[in-house]
Design a protein around this motif. Structure first.
Motif, PDB file in Angstrom:
ATOM      1  N   UNK A  18       0.836  -1.204   0.000  1.00  0.00           N
ATOM      2  CA  UNK A  18       0.000   0.000   0.000  1.00  0.00           C
ATOM      3  C   UNK A  18       0.870   1.253   0.000  1.00  0.00           C
ATOM      4  N   UNK A  19       1.955   1.230   0.758  1.00  0.00           N
ATOM      5  CA  UNK A  19       2.863   2.382   0.796  1.00  0.00           C
ATOM      6  C   UNK A  19       3.444   2.659  -0.582  1.00  0.00           C
ATOM      7  N   UNK A  20       3.799   1.599  -1.288  1.00  0.00           N
ATOM      8  CA  UNK A  20       4.376   1.767  -2.622  1.00  0.00           C
ATOM      9  C   UNK A  20       3.373   2.409  -3.575  1.00  0.00           C
ATOM     10  N   UNK A  21       2.110   1.964  -3.519  1.00  0.00           N
ATOM     11  CA  UNK A  21       1.080   2.532  -4.387  1.00  0.00           C
ATOM     12  C   UNK A  21       0.780   3.985  -4.021  1.00  0.00           C
ATOM     13  N   UNK A  22       0.711   4.274  -2.717  1.00  0.00           N
ATOM     14  CA  UNK A  22       0.463   5.649  -2.274  1.00  0.00           C
ATOM     15  C   UNK A  22       1.626   6.552  -2.675  1.00  0.00           C
ATOM     16  N   UNK A  23       2.850   6.065  -2.515  1.00  0.00           N
ATOM     17  CA  UNK A  23       4.015   6.854  -2.911  1.00  0.00           C
ATOM     18  C   UNK A  23       4.006   7.163  -4.392  1.00  0.00           C
ATOM     19  N   UNK A  24       3.584   6.183  -5.210  1.00  0.00           N
ATOM     20  CA  UNK A  24       3.509   6.402  -6.669  1.00  0.00           C
ATOM     21  C   UNK A  24       2.482   7.473  -7.000  1.00  0.00           C
ATOM     22  N   UNK A  25       1.343   7.456  -6.315  1.00  0.00           N
ATOM     23  CA  UNK A  25       0.314   8.464  -6.564  1.00  0.00           C
ATOM     24  C   UNK A  25       0.809   9.858  -6.189  1.00  0.00           C
ATOM     25  N   UNK A  26       1.424   9.978  -5.018  1.00  0.00           N
ATOM     26  CA  UNK A  26       1.938  11.283  -4.588  1.00  0.00           C
ATOM     27  C   UNK A  26       3.009  11.784  -5.551  1.00  0.00           C
ATOM     28  N   UNK A  27       3.817  10.872  -6.064  1.00  0.00           N
ATOM     29  CA  UNK A  27       4.875  11.243  -7.002  1.00  0.00           C
ATOM     30  C   UNK A  27       4.301  11.760  -8.309  1.00  0.00           C
ATOM     31  N   UNK A  28       3.276  11.087  -8.817  1.00  0.00           N
ATOM     32  CA  UNK A  28       2.698  11.477 -10.106  1.00  0.00           C
ATOM     33  C   UNK A  28       2.101  12.868 -10.054  1.00  0.00           C
ATOM     34  N   UNK A  29       1.523  13.221  -8.918  1.00  0.00           N
ATOM     35  CA  UNK A  29       0.919  14.539  -8.799  1.00  0.00           C
ATOM     36  C   UNK A  29       1.888  15.615  -8.366  1.00  0.00           C
ATOM     37  N   UNK A  30       3.149  15.223  -8.064  1.00  0.00           N
ATOM     38  CA  UNK A  30       4.137  16.181  -7.559  1.00  0.00           C
ATOM     39  C   UNK A  30       3.566  16.958  -6.372  1.00  0.00           C
ATOM     40  N   UNK A  31       2.683  16.307  -5.582  1.00  0.00           N
ATOM     41  CA  UNK A  31       2.007  17.025  -4.507  1.00  0.00           C
ATOM     42  C   UNK A  31       2.825  17.042  -3.227  1.00  0.00           C
ATOM     43  N   UNK A  32       3.621  15.999  -2.997  1.00  0.00           N
ATOM     44  CA  UNK A  32       4.401  15.945  -1.769  1.00  0.00           C
ATOM     45  C   UNK A  32       5.566  14.996  -1.978  1.00  0.00           C
ATOM     46  N   UNK A  33       6.638  15.500  -2.567  1.00  0.00           N
ATOM     47  CA  UNK A  33       7.777  14.643  -2.870  1.00  0.00           C
ATOM     48  C   UNK A  33       8.450  14.115  -1.612  1.00  0.00           C
ATOM     49  N   UNK A  34       8.500  14.933  -0.551  1.00  0.00           N
ATOM     50  CA  UNK A  34       9.137  14.485   0.688  1.00  0.00           C
ATOM     51  C   UNK A  34       8.406  13.277   1.261  1.00  0.00           C
ATOM     52  N   UNK A  35       7.074  13.347   1.315  1.00  0.00           N
ATOM     53  CA  UNK A  35       6.301  12.215   1.838  1.00  0.00           C
ATOM     54  C   UNK A  35       6.435  11.020   0.909  1.00  0.00           C
ATOM     55  N   UNK A  36       6.373  11.251  -0.401  1.00  0.00           N
ATOM     56  CA  UNK A  36       6.503  10.152  -1.357  1.00  0.00           C
ATOM     57  C   UNK A  36       7.832   9.430  -1.170  1.00  0.00           C
ATOM     58  N   UNK A  37       8.913  10.183  -1.037  1.00  0.00           N
ATOM     59  CA  UNK A  37      10.228   9.572  -0.870  1.00  0.00           C
ATOM     60  C   UNK A  37      10.319   8.787   0.431  1.00  0.00           C
ATOM     61  N   UNK A  38       9.815   9.351   1.517  1.00  0.00           N
ATOM     62  CA  UNK A  38       9.852   8.669   2.806  1.00  0.00           C
ATOM     63  C   UNK A  38       9.069   7.356   2.755  1.00  0.00           C
ATOM     64  N   UNK A  39       7.865   7.405   2.162  1.00  0.00           N
ATOM     65  CA  UNK A  39       7.028   6.213   2.059  1.00  0.00           C
ATOM     66  C   UNK A  39       7.717   5.140   1.215  1.00  0.00           C
ATOM     67  N   UNK A  40       8.277   5.542   0.085  1.00  0.00           N
ATOM     68  CA  UNK A  40       8.912   4.580  -0.815  1.00  0.00           C
ATOM     69  C   UNK A  40      10.171   3.978  -0.192  1.00  0.00           C
TER      70      UNK A  40
END
Length: 360
Positions: free
Chosen positions: A86-108
């Motif tokens: 689930x973290x991987x999928x959520x990180x991919x979504x956040x990355x695609x929208x460029x909405x929160x790169x810091x959170x995306x990186x931490x999750x991934x």
């Protein structure tokens, strides 16, 4: 169970609009019969989030991903493969929208750690997560880090996956694009040509994955100043994106903007202006007002007006770009500095020497 299975099957076939109603019904039923958090409810949430994500309904998808994340942690603890999924999928979504790169990186990174310990460092799941971390680095223009992640992902892909596996194909293209940005053009060209061939074979000639491969190869020829070939490839990408996403989708705007930049470099200023202004019209309707894509198009439009000798219009576009970049990326970002420098050039042509000197 049957609703969820059929909905999941539709999703796997690339039919999210048919999957979503079934998955919504499945989730509603499972929530009614469940006395609390359950593995079945968590699975339905994840499947629905994935379908919504595929359909471009990112806000709704993010909500369900976060609910599935919280429930899986409650059921299985923090250090479990389902949590990592689930973290991987959520990180991919956040990355695609460029909405929160810091959170995306931490999750991934957390997902990568869980996968590495439970499945081994050469697993398919590790390769997919490394690929997404490479994309985070690309968004941040950290090309050496992107190259590291993507070469490692490619190494795992070569060990574990067939060349027609989607993760292999995506990794090949992303690595080629990164190497092109780093100026390693010969290696990049070989990878990008193979990636384009595989994209067409695996996903189909008009699939939404193909334009990114065309764009990356076009960018390589752009670096070599082979503009006719670069424009030819990007024209193909625009045609596919218009067919698959429609004229008003933000991604269509992105490709029009890229084509406008190419025409600018080739000296076809009228075509450049038309494409960039069309991209801006799409972005204004499809994206937040402070999105960096809008800033990028405003900057390009400023350069076009400057090349045409319309300094007043150039300054207006460049000031708009600076305003967005300062808010979205920071006053010290390279994007802000780029637009400030170009504005300084424009102002120097109108006799505003003192203001221009502060920007140059």
């Amino acid at each position: 169970q049957m609703l969820d299975s059929i909905g999941y099957a539709y999703q796997q076939q690339g039919l999210p609009d048919r999957a979503i109603p079934l998955l919504e019904q499945s989730l509603e039923i499972r929530q009614k019969i469940s006395s609390g958090p359950s593995e079945q409810v968590a699975t339905s949430m994840l499947n629905l989030a994935t379908a919504l994500h595929s359909a471009g309904k990112t806000a709704s998808a993010e909500g369900y991903y976060r609910q599935a994340f919280a429930m899986n942690r409650q059921l299985f603890g923090n250090d479990h493969q389902r949590v990592a999924q689930v973290m991987s999928e959520l990180g991919r979504l956040l990355l695609e929208g460029d909405s929160n790169l810091d959170e995306a990186e931490q999750i991934l990174k957390t997902s990568l750690d869980i996968y590495s310990r439970h499945l081994g460092k050469d697993s398919e799941e590790v390769a997919r997560t490394l690929l997404q971390l490479g994309h985070v680095a690309l968004w941040r223009d950290d090309l050496p880090k992107a190259e590291y992640y993507l070469r490692e992902a490619f190494r795992v892909c070569q060990l574990r996956l067939s060349r027609t596996h989607p993760t292999f194909v995506h990794t090949l293209g992303s690595l080629g694009m990164t190497l092109a940005k780093l100026g390693k053009l010969d290696e990049a060209e070989s990878l990008l040509k193979e990636a384009l061939e595989l994209q067409r074979k695996v996903f189909g000639p008009t699939n939404s994955q193909v334009p990114s491969a065309l764009h990356a190869l076009s960018s390589l020829y752009e670096q070599r100043r082979q503009y006719p070939e670069a424009i030819r490839l990007l024209d193909q990408a625009v045609a596919i994106v218009r067919q698959t996403n429609g004229e008003s989708h933000w991604e269509t705007g992105y490709y029009y903007d890229s084509l406008g930049k190419l025409y600018l470099k080739s000296g076809a200023l009228d075509k450049a202006q038309a494409d960039v202004e069309h991209a801006l019209n799409i972005f204004h309707d499809a994206l937040p007002a402070d999105h960096l894509y809008i800033a990028s198009s405003q900057h390009t439009l400023g350069e076009i007006f400057l090349a045409k000798g319309n300094v007043t219009a150039a300054a207006e576009s460049l000031r708009a770009a600076i305003d967005i970049c300062t808010k979205a990326a920071g006053a010290d970002s390279w994007r802000t500095a780029r637009s400030e420098n170009t504005l300084g050039v424009a102002l120097s042509k109108t006799g505003h020497i003192e203001e221009a000197a502060k920007l140059l």
